[in-house]
Design a protein around this motif. Structure first.
Motif, PDB file in Angstrom:
ATOM      1  N   ALA A 130       0.817  -1.214   0.000  1.00 46.32           N
ATOM      2  CA  ALA A 130       0.000   0.000   0.000  1.00 46.32           C
ATOM      3  C   ALA A 130       0.849   1.261   0.000  1.00 46.32           C
ATOM      4  O   ALA A 130       0.405   2.321  -0.463  1.00 46.32           O
ATOM      5  N   ALA A 131       2.071   1.165   0.518  1.00 45.62           N
ATOM      6  CA  ALA A 131       2.964   2.323   0.558  1.00 45.62           C
ATOM      7  C   ALA A 131       3.779   2.475  -0.717  1.00 45.62           C
ATOM      8  O   ALA A 131       4.611   3.379  -0.829  1.00 45.62           O
ATOM      9  N   GLY A 132       3.575   1.580  -1.695  1.00 42.01           N
ATOM     10  CA  GLY A 132       4.316   1.657  -2.948  1.00 42.01           C
ATOM     11  C   GLY A 132       5.688   1.044  -2.897  1.00 42.01           C
ATOM     12  O   GLY A 132       6.518   1.291  -3.784  1.00 42.01           O
ATOM     13  N   GLN A 133       5.947   0.211  -1.872  1.00 44.37           N
ATOM     14  CA  GLN A 133       7.237  -0.460  -1.745  1.00 44.37           C
ATOM     15  C   GLN A 133       7.136  -1.896  -2.252  1.00 44.37           C
ATOM     16  O   GLN A 133       6.072  -2.521  -2.149  1.00 44.37           O
ATOM     17  N   PRO A 134       8.235  -2.448  -2.791  1.00 47.39           N
ATOM     18  CA  PRO A 134       8.182  -3.825  -3.306  1.00 47.39           C
ATOM     19  C   PRO A 134       7.834  -4.837  -2.225  1.00 47.39           C
ATOM     20  O   PRO A 134       8.343  -4.762  -1.104  1.00 47.39           O
ATOM     21  N   LEU A 135       6.964  -5.767  -2.561  1.00 47.74           N
ATOM     22  CA  LEU A 135       6.619  -6.845  -1.648  1.00 47.74           C
ATOM     23  C   LEU A 135       7.737  -7.884  -1.622  1.00 47.74           C
ATOM     24  O   LEU A 135       8.580  -7.929  -2.522  1.00 47.74           O
ATOM     25  N   ALA A 136       7.723  -8.714  -0.605  1.00 43.22           N
ATOM     26  CA  ALA A 136       8.728  -9.771  -0.494  1.00 43.22           C
ATOM     27  C   ALA A 136       8.642 -10.687  -1.715  1.00 43.22           C
ATOM     28  O   ALA A 136       7.553 -11.120  -2.104  1.00 43.22           O
ATOM     29  N   GLY A 137       9.770 -10.963  -2.316  1.00 46.23           N
ATOM     30  CA  GLY A 137       9.827 -11.830  -3.492  1.00 46.23           C
ATOM     31  C   GLY A 137       9.820 -11.086  -4.805  1.00 46.23           C
ATOM     32  O   GLY A 137      10.242 -11.631  -5.829  1.00 46.23           O
ATOM     33  N   ALA A 138       9.347  -9.830  -4.822  1.00 42.90           N
ATOM     34  CA  ALA A 138       9.359  -9.044  -6.058  1.00 42.90           C
ATOM     35  C   ALA A 138      10.802  -8.696  -6.429  1.00 42.90           C
ATOM     36  O   ALA A 138      11.632  -8.440  -5.557  1.00 42.90           O
ATOM     37  N   GLU A 139      11.094  -8.710  -7.717  1.00 43.17           N
ATOM     38  CA  GLU A 139      12.469  -8.511  -8.188  1.00 43.17           C
ATOM     39  C   GLU A 139      12.530  -7.444  -9.282  1.00 43.17           C
ATOM     40  O   GLU A 139      11.659  -7.380 -10.148  1.00 43.17           O
ATOM     41  N   ARG A 150      19.105   1.451 -16.821  1.00 40.82           N
ATOM     42  CA  ARG A 150      18.220   2.622 -16.841  1.00 40.82           C
ATOM     43  C   ARG A 150      16.793   2.160 -16.567  1.00 40.82           C
ATOM     44  O   ARG A 150      16.481   0.970 -16.735  1.00 40.82           O
ATOM     45  N   PRO A 151      15.903   3.063 -16.166  1.00 39.73           N
ATOM     46  CA  PRO A 151      14.526   2.645 -15.829  1.00 39.73           C
ATOM     47  C   PRO A 151      13.821   1.903 -16.963  1.00 39.73           C
ATOM     48  O   PRO A 151      13.075   0.956 -16.710  1.00 39.73           O
ATOM     49  N   GLU A 152      14.083   2.309 -18.213  1.00 40.52           N
ATOM     50  CA  GLU A 152      13.404   1.668 -19.342  1.00 40.52           C
ATOM     51  C   GLU A 152      14.009   0.321 -19.718  1.00 40.52           C
ATOM     52  O   GLU A 152      13.530  -0.347 -20.636  1.00 40.52           O
ATOM     53  N   HIS A 153      15.059  -0.107 -19.015  1.00 39.26           N
ATOM     54  CA  HIS A 153      15.698  -1.389 -19.307  1.00 39.26           C
ATOM     55  C   HIS A 153      15.223  -2.519 -18.399  1.00 39.26           C
ATOM     56  O   HIS A 153      15.680  -3.659 -18.554  1.00 39.26           O
ATOM     57  N   GLY A 154      14.354  -2.226 -17.448  1.00 41.13           N
ATOM     58  CA  GLY A 154      13.924  -3.273 -16.523  1.00 41.13           C
ATOM     59  C   GLY A 154      12.514  -3.053 -16.027  1.00 41.13           C
ATOM     60  O   GLY A 154      11.835  -2.089 -16.402  1.00 41.13           O
ATOM     61  N   TRP A 155      12.077  -3.963 -15.159  1.00 43.13           N
ATOM     62  CA  TRP A 155      10.749  -3.856 -14.559  1.00 43.13           C
ATOM     63  C   TRP A 155      10.740  -4.582 -13.228  1.00 43.13           C
ATOM     64  O   TRP A 155      11.646  -5.359 -12.922  1.00 43.13           O
ATOM     65  N   LEU A 156       9.727  -4.308 -12.427  1.00 40.75           N
ATOM     66  CA  LEU A 156       9.553  -4.958 -11.131  1.00 40.75           C
ATOM     67  C   LEU A 156       8.519  -6.061 -11.316  1.00 40.75           C
ATOM     68  O   LEU A 156       7.353  -5.780 -11.626  1.00 40.75           O
ATOM     69  N   ILE A 157       8.933  -7.310 -11.140  1.00 36.18           N
ATOM     70  CA  ILE A 157       8.043  -8.439 -11.404  1.00 36.18           C
ATOM     71  C   ILE A 157       8.017  -9.400 -10.218  1.00 36.18           C
ATOM     72  O   ILE A 157       8.882  -9.346  -9.338  1.00 36.18           O
ATOM     73  N   CYS A 158       7.031 -10.278 -10.212  1.00 38.95           N
ATOM     74  CA  CYS A 158       6.875 -11.233  -9.123  1.00 38.95           C
ATOM     75  C   CYS A 158       7.940 -12.333  -9.221  1.00 38.95           C
ATOM     76  O   CYS A 158       8.574 -12.512 -10.265  1.00 38.95           O
ATOM     77  N   ALA A 159       8.095 -13.069  -8.121  1.00 39.24           N
ATOM     78  CA  ALA A 159       9.126 -14.108  -8.068  1.00 39.24           C
ATOM     79  C   ALA A 159       8.935 -15.193  -9.127  1.00 39.24           C
ATOM     80  O   ALA A 159       9.905 -15.589  -9.778  1.00 39.24           O
ATOM     81  N   PRO A 160       7.705 -15.725  -9.349  1.00 42.50           N
ATOM     82  CA  PRO A 160       7.552 -16.757 -10.387  1.00 42.50           C
ATOM     83  C   PRO A 160       7.933 -16.262 -11.780  1.00 42.50           C
ATOM     84  O   PRO A 160       8.580 -16.987 -12.545  1.00 42.50           O
ATOM     85  N   CYS A 161       7.551 -15.031 -12.127  1.00 48.46           N
ATOM     86  CA  CYS A 161       7.911 -14.492 -13.443  1.00 48.46           C
ATOM     87  C   CYS A 161       9.419 -14.303 -13.550  1.00 48.46           C
ATOM     88  O   CYS A 161      10.023 -14.588 -14.593  1.00 48.46           O
ATOM     89  N   HIS A 162      10.039 -13.827 -12.471  1.00 55.11           N
ATOM     90  CA  HIS A 162      11.487 -13.628 -12.494  1.00 55.11           C
ATOM     91  C   HIS A 162      12.222 -14.960 -12.668  1.00 55.11           C
ATOM     92  O   HIS A 162      13.184 -15.054 -13.436  1.00 55.11           O
TER      93      HIS A 162
END
Length: 201
Positions: A130-139, A150-162
């Motif tokens: 809710a505070a906009g911080q990554p959850l445990a396991g997000a990468e 750079r920001p456009e070179h990556g993304w924040l994804i869940c552990a299974p997708c990573h």
């Protein structure tokens, strides 16, 4: 669902939703054409009279030829991505972590529409609290290469997708290219709006 038939009149057929998604990846103009024309034609081809109408039979043959060409484009694009990743590995070398500023830009794009805190890869698993911080396991995943941060070179994804992207090789990443391109566009748009003189939300 994807089905393949071999032989002189063989080809690969996919569910129409997959086809339209791939059309979006190829070009917006082609995607628009598919939405208007191809879907309407496919609905007619699903009817019982598809084998009786010469025009519909002709359209079916054209779709088979189009599928063969798309298969060729698909193979070439996968080969090009393999060469790109191989050359980047030689030139860029070591891993570069995303800076706190890059991470903030990525988090902001994930928090905004259309993702609203969900993993932009599978769009099913929350990756922000809710505070906009990554959850445990997000990468924070380097999509193209570990040396590009750079920001456009990556993304924040869940552990299974990573895990899937890390262990699956370049072909798995190629399959996820439409999802990453959509997220990449969101990051670039967010950065544009954040610049002085950018359009306000």
């Amino acid at each position: 669902m994807v089905a393949t038939w071999r032989g002189r009149f063989g080809g690969t057929w996919a569910h129409w939703q997959l086809a339209l998604s791939y059309a979006r990846y190829l070009s917006p103009r082609f995607h628009r054409w598919c939405n208007i024309v191809v879907r309407a034609a496919m609905e007619h081809l699903d009817g019982p009279e598809a084998g009786e109408d010469p025009l519909l039979e002709h359209l079916l043959q054209q779709f088979r030829a189009l599928h063969r060409r798309l298969d060729t484009v698909d193979r070439h694009a996968a080969d090009l991505m393999f060469l790109l990743l191989s050359s980047q590995d030689l030139l860029l070398g070591k891993r570069r972590h995303f800076s706190s500023r890059s991470q903030a830009a990525i988090r902001a794009a994930v928090a905004a529409e259309p993702f609203e805190g969900q993993c932009p890869c599978c769009q099913q698993t929350p990756v922000l609290d809710a505070a906009g911080q990554p959850l445990a396991g997000a990468e924070f995943d380097h999509f193209f290469h570990r040396g590009l941060n750079r920001p456009e070179h990556g993304w924040l994804i869940c552990a299974p997708c990573h895990t899937e992207l890390t262990r699956g090789g370049y072909l798995v990443r190629f399959m996820r290219m439409p999802e990453f391109r959509a997220f990449q566009g969101a990051v670039l748009e967010h950065r544009r709006r954040a610049k002085p003189g950018g359009q306000a939300e």
